[in-house]
Design a protein around this motif. Sequence first.
Motif, PDB file in Angstrom:
ATOM      1  N   LEU A  13      51.511  41.117  24.494  1.00 22.43           N
ATOM      2  CA  LEU A  13      50.062  41.293  24.623  1.00 22.43           C
ATOM      3  C   LEU A  13      49.310  40.913  23.350  1.00 22.43           C
ATOM      4  CD1 LEU A  13      49.956  44.641  26.599  1.00 22.43           C
ATOM      5  CD2 LEU A  13      49.501  42.331  27.459  1.00 22.43           C
ATOM      6  N   GLU A  16      46.558  35.779  22.558  1.00 24.67           N
ATOM      7  CA  GLU A  16      45.320  35.664  23.327  1.00 24.67           C
ATOM      8  C   GLU A  16      45.524  35.249  24.782  1.00 24.67           C
ATOM      9  OE1 GLU A  16      40.996  33.391  23.039  1.00 24.67           O
ATOM     10  OE2 GLU A  16      42.502  33.032  21.499  1.00 24.67           O
ATOM     11  N   ARG A  18      48.225  35.351  26.712  1.00 28.04           N
ATOM     12  CA  ARG A  18      48.963  36.341  27.499  1.00 28.04           C
ATOM     13  C   ARG A  18      48.110  37.575  27.784  1.00 28.04           C
ATOM     14  NH1 ARG A  18      53.095  34.201  24.159  1.00 28.04           N
ATOM     15  NH2 ARG A  18      52.993  35.932  22.685  1.00 28.04           N
ATOM     16  N   LEU A  19      47.302  37.982  26.841  1.00 33.96           N
ATOM     17  CA  LEU A  19      46.399  39.108  27.076  1.00 33.96           C
ATOM     18  C   LEU A  19      45.397  38.758  28.176  1.00 33.96           C
ATOM     19  CD1 LEU A  19      45.450  41.949  26.340  1.00 33.96           C
ATOM     20  CD2 LEU A  19      44.027  40.911  24.551  1.00 33.96           C
ATOM     21  N   ASP A  20      44.867  37.530  28.135  1.00 32.18           N
ATOM     22  CA  ASP A  20      43.936  37.080  29.178  1.00 32.18           C
ATOM     23  C   ASP A  20      44.605  37.069  30.551  1.00 32.18           C
ATOM     24  OD1 ASP A  20      41.941  36.749  27.280  1.00 32.18           O
ATOM     25  OD2 ASP A  20      42.169  34.558  27.182  1.00 32.18           O
ATOM     26  N   PHE A  22      47.255  38.847  31.538  1.00 30.09           N
ATOM     27  CA  PHE A  22      47.514  40.215  31.979  1.00 30.09           C
ATOM     28  C   PHE A  22      46.232  40.875  32.486  1.00 30.09           C
ATOM     29  CE2 PHE A  22      47.867  44.791  31.352  1.00 30.09           C
ATOM     30  CZ  PHE A  22      48.984  45.049  32.128  1.00 30.09           C
ATOM     31  N   ARG A  23      45.150  40.739  31.758  1.00 25.93           N
ATOM     32  CA  ARG A  23      43.886  41.362  32.169  1.00 25.93           C
ATOM     33  C   ARG A  23      43.394  40.775  33.497  1.00 25.93           C
ATOM     34  NH1 ARG A  23      39.378  41.690  28.339  1.00 25.93           N
ATOM     35  NH2 ARG A  23      38.861  43.492  29.597  1.00 25.93           N
ATOM     36  N   LEU A  24      43.559  39.467  33.686  1.00 30.44           N
ATOM     37  CA  LEU A  24      43.173  38.825  34.942  1.00 30.44           C
ATOM     38  C   LEU A  24      43.981  39.405  36.099  1.00 30.44           C
ATOM     39  CD1 LEU A  24      41.449  36.568  36.282  1.00 30.44           C
ATOM     40  CD2 LEU A  24      43.380  35.036  35.850  1.00 30.44           C
ATOM     41  N   VAL A  26      45.360  42.371  36.199  1.00 27.03           N
ATOM     42  CA  VAL A  26      44.920  43.752  36.419  1.00 27.03           C
ATOM     43  C   VAL A  26      43.698  43.755  37.324  1.00 27.03           C
ATOM     44  CG1 VAL A  26      43.894  45.782  35.307  1.00 27.03           C
ATOM     45  CG2 VAL A  26      45.913  44.684  34.300  1.00 27.03           C
ATOM     46  N   VAL A  27      42.749  42.868  37.061  1.00 29.30           N
ATOM     47  CA  VAL A  27      41.539  42.773  37.883  1.00 29.30           C
ATOM     48  C   VAL A  27      41.896  42.360  39.316  1.00 29.30           C
ATOM     49  CG1 VAL A  27      39.381  41.497  38.207  1.00 29.30           C
ATOM     50  CG2 VAL A  27      40.022  42.293  35.931  1.00 29.30           C
ATOM     51  N   SER A  75      50.231  42.294  38.014  1.00 33.85           N
ATOM     52  CA  SER A  75      50.407  43.121  36.823  1.00 33.85           C
ATOM     53  C   SER A  75      51.376  44.242  37.193  1.00 33.85           C
ATOM     54  CB  SER A  75      49.070  43.698  36.358  1.00 33.85           C
ATOM     55  OG  SER A  75      48.500  44.501  37.357  1.00 33.85           O
ATOM     56  N   MET A  80      52.996  49.071  32.103  1.00 38.66           N
ATOM     57  CA  MET A  80      51.921  49.399  31.164  1.00 38.66           C
ATOM     58  C   MET A  80      51.842  50.902  30.948  1.00 38.66           C
ATOM     59  SD  MET A  80      49.625  48.756  29.025  1.00 38.66           S
ATOM     60  CE  MET A  80      49.368  47.007  29.071  1.00 38.66           C
TER      61      MET A  80
END
Length: 100
Positions: A13, A16, A18-20, A22-24, A26-27, A75, A80
Amino acid sequence: MEKNEALAALSALGQETRLDVFRLLVVAGEEGLLAGQISDALDLRANTLSANLTILLNAGLVHNKREGRAIRYFSNMQGMRGLLDYLTKDCCGGAPDGCL
């Protein structure tokens, strides 16, 4: 979760793209997203996305499901939660309710 697993998740995470991703995911929730949808949404080349998804998979933060020739990614909220539990395990002297 063990220390090495937590380190792998935090490392995954800590980048940048990979964080993007993962967050996508999650949404996207329980429906997840096809690899092509992730690529389009984040304007990533397929090989770049593939490399980053592999790291997230190995870190236990995402999982996938093959649908014919396509792969759908999700996700892994259990992964998490495991990371968050590991990080806050000894919060407030072992009484995390007091940290609120």
